[in-house]
Write a protein that holds these residues in place. Structure first.
Motif, PDB file in Angstrom:
ATOM      1  N   GLU A 129       1.738  53.940   9.902  1.00 35.07           N
ATOM      2  CA  GLU A 129       0.982  54.871  10.025  1.00 35.07           C
ATOM      3  C   GLU A 129       1.446  55.761   8.611  1.00 35.07           C
ATOM      4  OE1 GLU A 129       0.694  56.625  13.729  1.00 35.07           O
ATOM      5  OE2 GLU A 129      -0.777  55.058  14.368  1.00 35.07           O
TER       6      GLU A 129
ATOM      7  N   ARG B 299       0.068  58.224  23.837  1.00 37.44           N
ATOM      8  CA  ARG B 299      -0.020  58.993  22.337  1.00 37.44           C
ATOM      9  C   ARG B 299      -1.246  59.723  22.346  1.00 37.44           C
ATOM     10  NH1 ARG B 299       1.361  56.487  16.984  1.00 37.44           N
ATOM     11  NH2 ARG B 299      -0.888  55.477  17.143  1.00 37.44           N
TER      12      ARG B 299
ATOM     13  N   VAL C 132      -3.053  51.317  13.049  1.00 41.35           N
ATOM     14  CA  VAL C 132      -2.178  50.408  14.129  1.00 41.35           C
ATOM     15  C   VAL C 132      -2.859  50.445  15.339  1.00 41.35           C
ATOM     16  CG1 VAL C 132       0.120  50.028  15.097  1.00 41.35           C
ATOM     17  CG2 VAL C 132      -0.138  51.046  12.776  1.00 41.35           C
ATOM     18  N   ASP C 133      -3.024  49.070  15.632  1.00 41.06           N
ATOM     19  CA  ASP C 133      -3.598  48.702  17.206  1.00 41.06           C
ATOM     20  C   ASP C 133      -2.586  48.059  17.778  1.00 41.06           C
ATOM     21  OD1 ASP C 133      -5.367  48.410  18.894  1.00 41.06           O
ATOM     22  OD2 ASP C 133      -6.328  46.664  18.358  1.00 41.06           O
TER      23      ASP C 133
ATOM     24  N   TRP D 270       2.659  53.967  24.303  1.00 37.45           N
ATOM     25  CA  TRP D 270       1.623  53.584  23.501  1.00 37.45           C
ATOM     26  C   TRP D 270       0.243  54.395  24.014  1.00 37.45           C
ATOM     27  CZ3 TRP D 270       0.300  52.226  18.711  1.00 37.45           C
ATOM     28  CH2 TRP D 270      -1.231  51.801  18.326  1.00 37.45           C
TER      29      TRP D 270
ATOM     30  N   VAL E 190       5.434  51.704  14.422  1.00 41.63           N
ATOM     31  CA  VAL E 190       4.110  52.227  14.513  1.00 41.63           C
ATOM     32  C   VAL E 190       3.976  53.430  13.350  1.00 41.63           C
ATOM     33  CG1 VAL E 190       2.482  53.498  15.559  1.00 41.63           C
ATOM     34  CG2 VAL E 190       3.467  51.504  16.594  1.00 41.63           C
TER      35      VAL E 190
ATOM     36  N   PHE F 103       7.077  50.228  25.968  1.00 44.48           N
ATOM     37  CA  PHE F 103       6.297  50.887  24.791  1.00 44.48           C
ATOM     38  C   PHE F 103       5.041  50.909  25.162  1.00 44.48           C
ATOM     39  CE2 PHE F 103       3.622  49.408  21.281  1.00 44.48           C
ATOM     40  CZ  PHE F 103       3.976  50.273  20.336  1.00 44.48           C
TER      41      PHE F 103
END
Lengths: 472, 230
Positions: free
Chosen positions: B18, A472, B24-25, A469, B14, A465
């Motif tokens: 959103e 992105r 979102v962090d 992330w 996420v 993940f």
């Protein structure tokens, strides 16, 4: 895990007939309970649980006071209270009294406390005959087994098993119809009741303000046990105390509903003292043996004291997905299921079967159905911690300890964690087209082997993940 | 587990958050809540990992976790873990108050039941035991699923039984854990569902593992994945 524990679990899981019998019987009890504590049927169920918990807590915190009050009231009614530290003291008392009165035949009411003491074997050792009169207990006694379930001692026995046992032990023609089997047991037991010199029961509750012993049952055998012979001895753990007769309104509403899915058991007996003048039945002598057998040690442990609140209703067994698979005889002591898993280590010592508190998925179904709200999963977690402390002292299980140290170290070092994750993904066994069915021989060890023995393993994804992330 | 084994679940969560307008962090130093050590009785090790959890996440306004079990660890078990460390206990309680299981965040904080998802399939929902009994989450996920277009939700009989995972229990008592899971998939198959949905990745891993071993044509998805699809 002891080899014995492991082997018993394996054997029970392999026995398809037993699996079906246990799953069906516990399922019936479980569904019966669910229905009869539903809001439509018992709107104040949750309040009753809270009250029962509070009452038990209060009793445990003031047990010295209530024991004395109970004793005074029993004596006032012409009964006697005997304090017993352990099984030996109980046996000495019963055997001593039997000798004095010339008693030889004892009829018994179903009692887990008596099972806990191995009382029948001890009495037989002294030349006394002790006959279980609850049908389920009668069956397991003939089979030389201990109860499979706190409430249903012989729920693992099919009618064919019973037919076998009866023909072999009672010299009767083979009979496979349960009603007819019951009639046979009734005939045999009726003779015992008439001839018995002494009746021994347990107690579902002891009522301090009335010096009364409360017993619930469905078969009527307890009534006979406690009233037909000249002597009645009730053997009860000190934790069975409740303060007042009016508290029965709380506990009796919960007990049968939780245990067997009944609003009340068929018979509820409230016994206080021997037969009085002008009464037509009842024993001439009435004794209550108040048993410690480790209970005061539990009482001293503030955090785990709540284990003593248990009413022995058996609801946690029926709700437990583990008990429903491994049954009562896999457990190392007479108390099985979730309640057994928390009290066995406390009564017999944590080293008796160190794996026992770990034999749970911590699903919490037990706590959900417990009528006195014992926090069983929390107690299991606490006992797990104690097992590890004992292992650390004895320098046992060092490899697992090391593995968890390593786990903690990796989990507190994020870069190391990520590297470890990548390394594991790169070396993990893989299979084209989905989940992994097997691992190469060299890797097929430890937890991976255990996992794959039962089910497939998810393949490592191409990216974690955090990698996705970042991109992105 | 989501990070290393089910990254798609994290991405789906996420996306849903959103879509609802949340920023979102993902504080990258986060790892694990420490439950594996805690449930295995290694409290000191669990505390070490839990402290790291607090260090890395306490600056966040809300902490949304795609696992009821992990969320419950923080909310219900951190306090007992730090009962003898007042300073850490205060931090743990402050963080616990901001921890939400994913479906709980949607229904109780965001106040939504319809996230605008479409998912055409016959689905059954498996309650993670810690979501259900420790967090009291039962209706929320079902209401969220009920609003998904095209989705046919069917309840299992019995509905609320454990899948048998139980963390290290799954490998320490492997045969027993497997037997429990096989009983669970019988209930799944009886519904006729083609997808099992849960809000707990570990249950999903156990259930999918047994379904896959049995060759049953049923897949498992996290609730977030269903809610993310349109």
């Amino acid at each position: 895990m002891s080899i014995e524990f492991d082997r018993k679990i394996h054997r029970t899981l392999e026995d398809a007939n037993l699996q079906l019998a246990v799953y069906t019987a516990t399922g019936r009890l479980k569904d019966g309970r669910t229905e009869i504590v539903s809001p439509a049927e018992l709107p104040d169920y949750q309040e009753l649980r809270t009250e029962a918990h509070a009452l038990k807590k209060h009793v445990m915190e003031n047990l010295d006071h209530y024991l004395e009050e109970f004793e005074r009231n029993v004596e006032a009614h012409g009964g006697h209270v005997v304090y017993a530290k352990d099984a030996t003291e109980v046996t000495d008392f019963v055997v001593g009294l039997a000798k004095e009165r010339g008693a030889r035949l004892i009829v018994k009411a179903k009692s887990m406390t008596s099972e806990e003491l191995d009382l029948n074997e001890r009495l037989e050792h002294h030349g006394l005959e002790a006959v279980e009169t609850d049908l389920g207990e009668f069956i397991v006694q003939l089979a030389h087994e201990r109860p499979f379930h706190i409430v249903g001692p012989s729920l693992h026995k099919t009618r064919y098993d019973v037919a076998e046992l009866f023909t072999k032990n009672l010299g009767v023609a083979r009979e496979e119809v349960p009603e007819k089997q019951t009639a046979i047991a009734r005939r045999v037991l009726r003779q015992k009741f008439l001839a018995a010199d002494m009746g021994i029961s347990g107690a579902n509750m002891l009522v301090a303000d009335s010096g009364a012993v409360v017993l619930v049952e469905n078969e009527g055998n307890i009534r006979l046990t406690t009233s037909a012979p000249k002597i009645h001895i009730a053997i009860a753990g000190i934790e069975k105390m409740i303060p007042r007769a009016q508290d029965l309104a709380t506990f009796l509403k919960l007990l049968a509903r939780s245990g067997t899915g009944q609003r009340l058991s068929v018979y509820t007996s409230i016994l206080s003292g021997p037969r009085r003048e002008g009464e037509i039945d009842g024993p001439e002598e009435f004794y209550v043996v108040l048993l410690d057998n480790g209970r005061t040690r539990l009482l001293a442990d503030r955090a785990k004291r709540q284990s003593l609140y248990c009413l022995r209703c058996g609801a946690c067994l029926n709700a437990c997905p583990v008990y429903r698979k491994i049954g009562g005889h896999s457990f190392p002591w007479v108390y099985s299921g979730p309640i057994g898993a928390i009290i066995t280590p406390q009564f017999l010592g944590i080293g008796h079967e160190p794996a026992l508190p770990f034999a749970s998925s911590l699903c919490g179904a037990c706590a959900e159905v417990c009528p006195v709200k014992i926090e069983i999963p929390e107690l299991l977690l606490s006992l797990r911690g104690e097992v590890r402390k004992a292992e650390a002292r004895e320098r046992k299980n060092l490899l697992e300890k090391l593995a968890f140290r390593l786990f903690a170290w990796i989990m507190t070092h994020p870069r190391l964690y990520e590297m470890a994750g990548r390394a594991a993904a790169a070396t993990a066994p893989s299979e084209t087209g989905g989940w992994i069915r097997s691992a190469p021989a060299l890797m097929n060890i430890g937890p991976l082997r255990a996992w794959l023995s039962q089910r497939d393993l998810p393949p490592a994804p191409p990216k974690s993940f955090r990698e996705l992330w970042r991109r992105r | 587990m989501v990070d290393q084994l089910m990254p798609q679940v994290g991405m789906a969560m996420v996306e849903v958050l959103e879509r609802l307008g949340y920023r979102v962090d993902f504080p990258e130093r986060q790892t694990c809540c420490g439950q594996p050590a805690f449930n295995s009785g290694y409290r000191a090790e669990a505390r070490t990992v839990a402290r790291h959890f607090l260090d890395t996440l306490e600056a966040s306004e809300a902490i949304v976790i795609p696992s009821g079990s992990c969320a419950s660890m923080v909310k219900n078990h951190y306090p007992s873990l730090f009962e003898k460390e007042p300073a850490t206990l205060a931090r743990a309680e402050s963080v616990a108050a901001r921890v939400w299981e994913f479906s709980e965040f949607l229904t109780r904080v965001a106040g939504v039941e319809d996230v605008g998802a479409r998912f055409e399939d016959v689905v059954t929902y498996h309650d993670g035991c810690h979501s259900l009994r420790e967090m009291g989450i039962r209706e929320g996920p079902r209401r969220l699923l009920a609003h998904v277009r095209g989705l046919d939700l069917r309840e299992m009989q019995p509905a609320e039984e454990c899948c048998g995972f139980g963390g290290t229990f799954s490998v320490k008592f492997a045969e027993l854990s497997g037997a429990m899971a096989r009983t669970r998939i019988e209930a799944i198959l009886r519904t006729g569902a083609r997808t099992v949905v849960s809000a707990d990745p570990s249950c999903l891993m156990q259930i999918q593992g047994v379904l896959s071993r049995a060759g049953a044509p049923v897949r498992t998805l996290h609730l977030a994945e269903v809610l993310a699809s349109r």
